[in-house]
Design a protein around this motif. Structure first.
Motif, short mmCIF file in Angstrom:
data_model
loop_
_atom_site.label_atom_id
_atom_site.label_comp_id
_atom_site.label_asym_id
_atom_site.label_seq_id
_atom_site.Cartn_x
_atom_site.Cartn_y
_atom_site.Cartn_z
N ARG A 1 10.61 8.75 -0.20
CA ARG A 1 11.53 9.83 0.16
C ARG A 1 12.04 10.55 -1.08
N ARG A 2 12.26 9.81 -2.17
CA ARG A 2 12.71 10.44 -3.42
C ARG A 2 11.68 11.45 -3.90
N MET A 3 10.40 11.19 -3.65
CA MET A 3 9.33 12.11 -4.05
C MET A 3 9.14 13.24 -3.04
N ASP A 4 10.07 13.35 -2.10
CA ASP A 4 10.05 14.40 -1.07
C ASP A 4 8.83 14.26 -0.16
N LYS A 5 8.46 13.01 0.12
CA LYS A 5 7.37 12.72 1.04
C LYS A 5 7.92 12.02 2.28
N THR A 6 7.15 12.03 3.34
CA THR A 6 7.52 11.34 4.58
C THR A 6 6.68 10.09 4.73
N PRO A 7 7.32 8.91 4.75
CA PRO A 7 6.53 7.68 4.91
C PRO A 7 6.18 7.41 6.37
N ALA A 8 4.99 6.86 6.58
CA ALA A 8 4.58 6.38 7.90
C ALA A 8 4.05 4.97 7.71
N ARG A 9 4.60 4.01 8.42
CA ARG A 9 4.21 2.62 8.23
C ARG A 9 2.97 2.27 9.03
N SER A 10 2.09 1.51 8.41
CA SER A 10 0.88 1.03 9.07
C SER A 10 0.74 -0.46 8.84
N ASN A 11 0.20 -1.15 9.81
CA ASN A 11 -0.13 -2.55 9.61
C ASN A 11 -1.42 -2.66 8.80
N ASP A 12 -1.67 -3.85 8.27
CA ASP A 12 -2.74 -4.05 7.29
C ASP A 12 -4.08 -4.34 7.94
N TYR A 13 -4.74 -3.28 8.41
CA TYR A 13 -6.09 -3.36 8.95
C TYR A 13 -6.98 -2.40 8.18
N PRO A 14 -8.29 -2.67 8.10
CA PRO A 14 -9.18 -1.76 7.36
C PRO A 14 -9.02 -0.31 7.82
N GLY A 15 -8.83 0.59 6.84
CA GLY A 15 -8.69 2.01 7.16
C GLY A 15 -7.29 2.43 7.53
N PHE A 16 -6.41 1.43 7.85
CA PHE A 16 -5.02 1.72 8.23
C PHE A 16 -5.01 2.69 9.42
N GLY B 1 0.83 -1.20 0.00
CA GLY B 1 0.00 0.00 0.00
C GLY B 1 0.87 1.25 0.00
N MET B 2 0.53 2.19 -0.87
CA MET B 2 1.23 3.48 -0.93
C MET B 2 0.15 4.55 -0.97
N HIS B 3 -0.33 4.93 0.21
CA HIS B 3 -1.50 5.79 0.36
C HIS B 3 -1.08 7.26 0.50
N PHE B 4 -1.21 7.99 -0.58
CA PHE B 4 -0.90 9.42 -0.59
C PHE B 4 -2.08 10.20 0.00
N MET B 5 -1.79 11.40 0.48
CA MET B 5 -2.81 12.28 1.02
C MET B 5 -3.20 13.33 -0.04
N ASN B 6 -4.38 13.87 0.09
CA ASN B 6 -4.93 14.83 -0.86
C ASN B 6 -4.89 16.26 -0.28
N PRO B 7 -4.38 17.24 -1.05
CA PRO B 7 -3.83 17.19 -2.41
C PRO B 7 -2.39 16.68 -2.40
N VAL B 8 -2.11 15.76 -3.30
CA VAL B 8 -0.82 15.05 -3.30
C VAL B 8 0.39 15.98 -3.41
N PRO B 9 0.39 16.98 -4.31
CA PRO B 9 1.59 17.81 -4.42
C PRO B 9 1.92 18.60 -3.16
N VAL B 10 0.92 18.80 -2.30
CA VAL B 10 1.09 19.64 -1.11
C VAL B 10 1.36 18.81 0.15
N MET B 11 0.61 17.74 0.32
CA MET B 11 0.68 16.96 1.56
C MET B 11 1.92 16.07 1.59
N LYS B 12 2.61 16.07 2.71
CA LYS B 12 3.90 15.39 2.83
C LYS B 12 3.79 13.90 3.17
#
Length: 282
Positions: A172-187, A138-149
């Motif tokens: 990280r290459r896309m200048d975003k900050t990853p946060a890991r979540s386990n695989d549950y509905p809604g994360f 899963g690679m869940h970006f936030m909206n709006p993608v260009p703005v949200m880190k």
């Protein structure tokens, strides 16, 4: 694994945002959708966003042209055979996502990582539609993608450490900050956010307050940049309903039941900003 070509399935609000940040990071991007008019609209939105940065002096005009030059459009999923990494950003609908992943399994070489921008559907369930569950994430970006880190990174039970590491590096290459979540509905993000939005809708439904007052309480009382009803309109009420249904069905807890007013708005076609009418009129 080195990623040079990045595929994006879906050229809508999320998809074109992901394509923009990927191309800005220097990746060659293939942006796909089911109709040429959809990918054309997505590309036009990217050009508009980049031009806004040029006008503000944040981006050179020639760099804008280089970014756009890295994006090719597609209406055939077979084009993803040229990608090293693919992110699906289609509607929050299990049947649609499963069909896409079944097709990608057939057209993409075995080494290709298949990611989903799903905001609530378990990654393991999506991975079961492929023969490479170790390369599904899963690679869940936030909206709006260009703005949200933030990018939520979700591993299914079978996701390999190599797939995770490649995804973290790409984030990280896309200048975003990853946060890991386990695989549950809604994360993490939507397991917290959607009950808040749903409760705001219940407050409106029960007449506890008017829409402006509900949003003002959360903005000024809790220091949120946007009220929950306005945020729901931005996300899309159909997407909010789909996520709540996934939480309700996946966790079996009645606290996640969608408010009847939210369901009524979606059935009426009042989906928020994208339809011109939601809790507010646009």
């Amino acid at each position: 694994m080195e990623v040079k070509t990045f595929g994006v399935i879906g050229a809508g609000q999320m998809g074109n945002g992901i394509a923009q940040v990927a191309a800005t990071s220097g990746l060659a991007v293939i942006m796909n959708d089911i109709k040429q008019e959809f990918v054309d609209r997505g590309l036009a939105n990217i050009a508009k966003n980049l031009q806004r940065s040029v006008d503000k002096g944040k981006l050179a005009a020639d760099e804008k042209d280089r970014i756009l030059g890295r994006i090719t459009t597609s209406v055939n999923l077979a084009d993803m055979a040229r990608a090293d990494y693919v992110v699906e950003a289609a509607s929050e609908n299990e049947a649609i996502k499963f069909k896409i992943f079944q097709t990608l399994e057939e057209v993409c070489p075995p080494h290709v990582i298949l990611a989903s921008n799903t905001s609530s559907i378990p990654i393991g369930r999506i991975a079961s539609n492929t023969r490479r569950p170790d390369k599904v994430i899963g690679m869940h970006f936030m909206n709006p993608v260009p703005v949200m880190k933030l990018v939520e990174v979700i591993c299914g039970l079978a996701t390999s450490p190599e797939t995770l590491e490649t995804t973290l590096e790409l984030t990280r290459r896309m200048d975003k900050t990853p946060a890991r979540s386990n695989d549950y509905p809604g994360f993490i993000a939507n397991r917290i956010l959607m009950p808040m939005i749903n409760e705001a809708v219940f407050c409106l439904y029960h007449g506890v307050g008017e829409r402006e007052d509900i949003d003002t309480v959360m903005k000024l009382g809790m220091n949120h940049p946007m009220g929950p009803l306005a945020l729901a309109d931005l996300i899309g009420l159909d997407t909010c309903l789909a996520i709540l249904n996934t939480l309700y069905q996946g966790l079996g807890d009645p606290k996640y039941r969608p408010c009847p007013l939210l369901r009524q708005y979606v059935e009426a076609g009042w989906l928020g900003r994208k339809s011109g009418r939601g809790f507010y009129t646009y």
